[in-house]
Design an enzyme around this catalytic site. Structure first.
Site, PDB file in Angstrom:
ATOM      1  CG  ASP A 163      -1.996  -1.119   1.111  1.00  0.00           C
ATOM      2  OD1 ASP A 163      -2.636  -1.224   0.051  1.00  0.00           O
ATOM      3  OD2 ASP A 163      -2.155  -1.868   2.081  1.00  0.00           O
ATOM      4  CD  GLU A 188       4.667   4.069   3.609  1.00  0.00           C
ATOM      5  OE1 GLU A 188       5.743   4.572   3.958  1.00  0.00           O
ATOM      6  OE2 GLU A 188       4.443   2.833   3.671  1.00  0.00           O
TER       7      GLU A 188
END
Length: 293
Positions: free
Chosen positions: A67, A273
């Site tokens: 991802d 992230e």
């Protein structure tokens, strides 16, 4: 013959892409898709490469990794003119977005989707100039996805997240937030975390946002109010079944745009992230990309 640019993270998941790459390239080439590759070398590299590929007029962009890799590629593409369709080879640890979209794990099956040009439009989210394709959030527990070392993820896969999650849960603490969403009254209080979902699969939970749709022009917001550790664990068990949204500790709503502020320091998580800090203005870009799915 079409031209594709395949951007891959050589360390994603258990480094499976290294072994599969020659077969993937051969299959695509055999069906009229000339594919060149770029192996990412560090943070931001996939973003730069995706922007370069769009500017050079590639017909297809393919992200192979987890991802985080997908998030970087989307950030390289979003906002540019005349975007090519995006392919997603799920090679990461959790592959939330791919699971939400029903993207097959077998590389042969996904190659066939690209070859047959089966695409669909999807929304993406934006906050403070950055984009996310699946999830944004903030709070102590949301930090674990980018705190787990990549080597540990390679060795033990999704178990690495559970190990880090147990460590985080022991030190959970609430954060003061002010949430101002379009169509709703302003909410202010102490929250354990907040999640803004673009799909129904988040952090390995396939029912965390059960009503989320990738193309409805709305973001599904889940905010967990202040609670103790026992109550939080109970909420997690409810979330596994998709029964958590009616719990009094959960605030849930849909909106196309919202702002979140805090008097304290709160880091943002975008698709697993690190995505900067609050304050943040979150909005949806309706059907901004087409993906093979």
């Amino acid at each position: 013959m079409k031209r594709a640019r395949l951007i891959y993270n050589p360390t994603s998941g258990r480094e499976e892409i290294r072994r599969l790459l020659p077969d993937v390239l051969e299959r695509l080439d055999r069906h009229g898709i000339e594919t060149s590759c770029h192996a990412t070398t560090g943070e931001g590299d996939a973003t730069r490469e995706a922007a370069w590929a769009v500017e050079r007029g590639y017909d297809i962009i393919i992200a192979a990794g987890g991802d985080g890799t997908l998030n970087e590629v989307v950030n390289g593409m979003a906002g540019l003119n005349t975007l090519p369709p995006l392919g997603v080879f799920p090679m990461g640890t959790t592959n939330d977005f791919a699971r939400a979209m029903g993207i097959p794990r077998r590389w042969e099956d996904y190659c066939d989707l690209v070859i047959e040009n089966k695409t669909r439009p999807i929304d993406i989210g934006r906050v403070n100039g950055r984009h996310f394709i699946n999830i944004a959030g903030g709070g102590t527990l949301t930090e674990l996805t980018y705190e787990v070392p990549s080597k540990l993820k390679t060795l033990i896969g999704q178990l690495a997240y559970y190990v880090k999650g147990v460590e985080k849960m022991v030190s959970l603490s609430p954060t003061q937030l002010i949430i101002d969403a379009e169509g709703y009254d302003t909410v202010e209080g102490e929250f354990m975390l907040f999640l803004i979902a673009n799909s129904n699969s988040v952090g390995g939970f396939e029912k965390l946002a059960p009503d989320a749709r990738i193309d409805d022009g709305l973001l599904d917001v889940i905010a967990v109010k202040k609670c103790n550790l026992a109550e939080f664990i109970r909420l997690v068990s409810l979330a596994l079944r998709g029964d958590h949204l009616d719990d009094p500790h959960v605030a849930y709503f849909k909106t196309p745009r919202m702002s979140v502020t805090s008097p304290g320091q709160v880091q943002l998580n975008l698709d697993g992230e690190l995505g900067g800090e609050l304050p943040g203005v979150f909005e949806v870009l309706p059907q901004h990309l087409h993906i093979f799915a």
